[in-house]
Scaffold this motif. Structure first.
Motif, PDB file in Angstrom:
ATOM      1  N   GLU A  25       0.819  -1.224   0.000  1.00 58.04           N
ATOM      2  CA  GLU A  25       0.000   0.000   0.000  1.00 58.04           C
ATOM      3  C   GLU A  25       0.847   1.266   0.000  1.00 58.04           C
ATOM      4  N   ASN A  26       2.044   1.157   0.550  1.00 55.84           N
ATOM      5  CA  ASN A  26       2.848   2.365   0.736  1.00 55.84           C
ATOM      6  C   ASN A  26       4.135   2.375  -0.092  1.00 55.84           C
ATOM      7  N   ASP A  27       4.202   1.517  -1.101  1.00 52.25           N
ATOM      8  CA  ASP A  27       5.376   1.487  -1.975  1.00 52.25           C
ATOM      9  C   ASP A  27       6.683   1.298  -1.224  1.00 52.25           C
ATOM     10  N   LEU A  28       6.666   0.428  -0.237  1.00 49.41           N
ATOM     11  CA  LEU A  28       7.899   0.176   0.524  1.00 49.41           C
ATOM     12  C   LEU A  28       8.392  -1.225   0.223  1.00 49.41           C
ATOM     13  N   THR A  29       9.703  -1.367   0.011  1.00 45.84           N
ATOM     14  CA  THR A  29      10.223  -2.720  -0.124  1.00 45.84           C
ATOM     15  C   THR A  29      11.304  -2.945   0.929  1.00 45.84           C
ATOM     16  N   LEU A  34      11.690  10.521   0.795  1.00 42.83           N
ATOM     17  CA  LEU A  34      10.779  11.626   0.465  1.00 42.83           C
ATOM     18  C   LEU A  34       9.597  11.114  -0.363  1.00 42.83           C
ATOM     19  N   ASN A  35       9.875  10.133  -1.212  1.00 42.03           N
ATOM     20  CA  ASN A  35       8.774   9.526  -1.967  1.00 42.03           C
ATOM     21  C   ASN A  35       7.807   8.782  -1.057  1.00 42.03           C
ATOM     22  N   VAL A  36       8.381   8.078  -0.072  1.00 38.34           N
ATOM     23  CA  VAL A  36       7.506   7.374   0.882  1.00 38.34           C
ATOM     24  C   VAL A  36       6.626   8.391   1.616  1.00 38.34           C
ATOM     25  N   LEU A  37       7.219   9.513   1.991  1.00 32.07           N
ATOM     26  CA  LEU A  37       6.427  10.549   2.678  1.00 32.07           C
ATOM     27  C   LEU A  37       5.249  11.002   1.822  1.00 32.07           C
ATOM     28  N   THR A  72       3.759   9.331  -0.527  1.00 26.40           N
ATOM     29  CA  THR A  72       2.748   8.265  -0.576  1.00 26.40           C
ATOM     30  C   THR A  72       1.928   8.251   0.714  1.00 26.40           C
ATOM     31  N   LEU A  73       2.620   8.379   1.844  1.00 27.13           N
ATOM     32  CA  LEU A  73       1.900   8.373   3.127  1.00 27.13           C
ATOM     33  C   LEU A  73       0.886   9.511   3.161  1.00 27.13           C
ATOM     34  N   LYS A  74       1.319  10.664   2.660  1.00 23.44           N
ATOM     35  CA  LYS A  74       0.413  11.815   2.637  1.00 23.44           C
ATOM     36  C   LYS A  74      -0.796  11.511   1.737  1.00 23.44           C
ATOM     37  N   ASN A  75      -0.515  10.977   0.550  1.00 21.77           N
ATOM     38  CA  ASN A  75      -1.616  10.627  -0.360  1.00 21.77           C
ATOM     39  C   ASN A  75      -2.575   9.624   0.256  1.00 21.77           C
TER      40      ASN A  75
END
Ligand code: ATP
Ligand code: MG
Length: 510
Positions: free
Chosen positions: A131-135, A184-187, A189-192
């Protein structure tokens, strides 16, 4: 982003002792779904304020509302139950546990009420990652994970507990440039995904990229809250430090002759894996009055280089000299004393300080057994220690709340760093090994520390500067060596030093 408030901190004051307020009458509010940056000088009270929000400290005065309802957040468990999560400045992991075990620790899904249901836990974490684009490799032991991986695990810990309000205390201070991009990308995504994010950072460029609003705090008090599209990062910096800042630059008037550090064809194995060669037939030399910068992507031999010079690791072959004396097999103690080395280490808490000693004691750490801090009989001279300590505190603006007697652990991260830098630059030394000196420092302190490094050069010290901040390398160095996979792949001198060339060499396209 809605107009609803996720967090309201009202009239918060926090006192650790009689003398100083860490926070004074602070009013701080965060909108649901925004990224809100909290910025200010080292010791301004940022970590304290958010620790109050997370229930680590009970405020001396004031009240907190979460989603409009007043709450008594007496400890982090209460904070968790209100869906508030925090990633601290220094991470907390059980090293011998795998990452999935660390992520679920204390909130495990159980089998027969007794055993951890590994399958279910990993499934839950995997869904969150998707869901959060984390690997992340969840089966890695924490002790083998990189800082970037540990940080992802910290974020997953929060999401695993369904946190909606996420607090990050200087999340990018310890990351490599590539990891920072990822973070910063994860941030975003979290915001979205609707999360509310509070971010402490000294890096104005990152704040500019991700924050919707920023609040400036100075000496414990709020200066103001600003929309990021209405304020420039220069304005924010001035509001933080109360003055205009300048960029410190080396003028390259270097004519040194005397060779101070010489490294001859060393081979060194990697810290993490003995089978890998971290430095290969590596050589360099530095003259008195010269700043040699090492540029390169992290993990290309920089840490091993610092380790073999400071004595934390041995070379497999080759030689290291200080002023023509071979120091390969010399003790760490003798490198510091007889051979006059100073060292600002990468990991300030592990190799730079004894956190349970007070600031005065840490200000003379390696020299406490030497004159004038001890006499021949080993009796400590408290007067001399205090004199030196206070000099460093004043000159380097180390903000300690108790005139030098505060326990070093209680200092803010940036102030711990300034203490080490002050100590190492104040010692009598011929050679200074400097590794990431301005990590976690505010913009004003960076300017000051850079000017002090240039001062040390003017005093004819030889300086090796290893840094992942390219601007720091470029502004301060007389000469730059670029390293890649443990080899020197390029060298630039004086006015030839520039971003483009270094960048190309770092990527291996020169
Ligand atoms: N546990 C503690 N005991 C005593 N004093 C403390 C404690 N924690 C923080 N302080 C003091 O409170 C003040 C604010 O510290 P804080 O850690 O909040 O600063 P900060 O803004 O996060 O700084 P940095 O950017 O360096 O991390 C400092 O003067 C610090 O020494
Ligand atoms: Mg802090």
């Amino acid at each position: 982003m809605s107009k609803e408030l996720a967090v309201e901190m009202l009239n918060i004051s926090m006192k650790f002792n009689e003398k100083t307020y860490a926070n004074k009458n602070v009013n701080f509010s965060v909108l649901k779904g925004e990224v809100h940056a909290l910025v200010g000088e080292n010791g301004a009270g940022k970590s304290t304020l958010l620790s109050v929000l997370f229930g680590i400290y009970e405020p001396t005065f004031g009240e907190i509302k979460i989603n409009g309802i007043q709450q008594n957040i007496s400890n982090p468990i209460v904070a968790n139950s209100l869906k508030i999560g925090m990633v601290h400045q220094h991470f907390h992991f059980v090293e011998i546990f795998k990452l999935w075990e660390n992520i679920s620790l204390g909130a495990e899904i159980k089998k027969l009420k007794l055993f951890n249901n590994k399958k279910q836990i990993i499934k839950k974490i995997s869904i969150i990652m998707k869901e959060n684009d984390l690997t992340l490799n969840l089966n890695k032991l924490a002790k083998n994970a990189s800082v970037g991986e540990l940080q992802k695990a910290e974020i997953l810990k929060l999401l695993y507990r369904d946190s909606e309000i996420l607090i990050f205390d200087e999340p990018t201070a310890v990351l490599t440039p590539l990891e920072i991009e990822g973070f910063l990308n994860v941030l975003k995504t979290l915001k979205n995904n609707g999360k509310t994010i509070i971010l402490i950072s000294h890096k104005m460029k990152e704040i500019e990229k991700v924050a919707d609003r920023a609040t400036v705090i100075r000496k414990g008090e709020i200066v103001g809250t600003y929309n990021m599209n209405e304020v420039s990062i220069d304005d924010l910096s001035v509001k933080m430090v109360g003055r205009n800042l300048k960029v410190i630059k080396n003028t390259h008037n270097f004519k040194g002759e005397e060779q101070v550090l010489k490294i001859n064809n060393i081979n060194v194995t990697s810290i993490n894996n003995k089978k890998i060669q971290a430095l290969k037939n590596f050589s360099l030399d530095i003259k008195a009055g010269e700043i040699l910068g090492i540029a390169g992507v992290e993990g290309n031999g920089q840490s091993e280089l610092a380790n073999v010079i400071s004595g934390l690791q041995k070379v497999k072959s080759g030689e290291i000299f200080i002023k023509n004396i071979k120091i390969n097999d010399k003790s760490i103690y003798s490198r510091f004393h007889t051979y006059k080395m100073s060292h600002i280490p990468l990991d300030r808490q592990k190799h730079g300080l004894i956190l349970d000693f007070n600031v005065l004691e840490n200000s003379v750490l390696q020299d406490i057994g030497e004159k004038p801090f001890s006499n021949k009989l080993g009796i400590i001279n408290k007067y001399e220690i205090k004199k030196r300590g206070l000099k460093i505190i004043n000159k380097y603006d180390v903000r300690d709340s108790n005139g030098g007697y505060a326990i070093t652990r209680s200092l803010s991260g940036g102030n711990q760093q300034k203490l080490i830098i002050g100590r190492e630059l104040s010692r009598e030394s011929d050679f200074i090994l400097i590794y990431q000196p301005t990590r976690g420092l505010d913009v004003g302190s960076i300017e000051f520390i850079h000017s002090q490094i240039i001062e040390a050069k003017k005093k004819n010290k030889a300086i090796l500067l290893i840094s992942y901040e390219l601007s720091e390398i470029i502004n301060l160095s007389d000469r730059v060596i670029v390293i890649n996979s443990g080899n020197v792949v390029g060298e630039l001198v004086g006015n030839k030093i520039n971003y483009d060339l270094i960048g190309k060499m770092m990527m291996g396209n020169n």
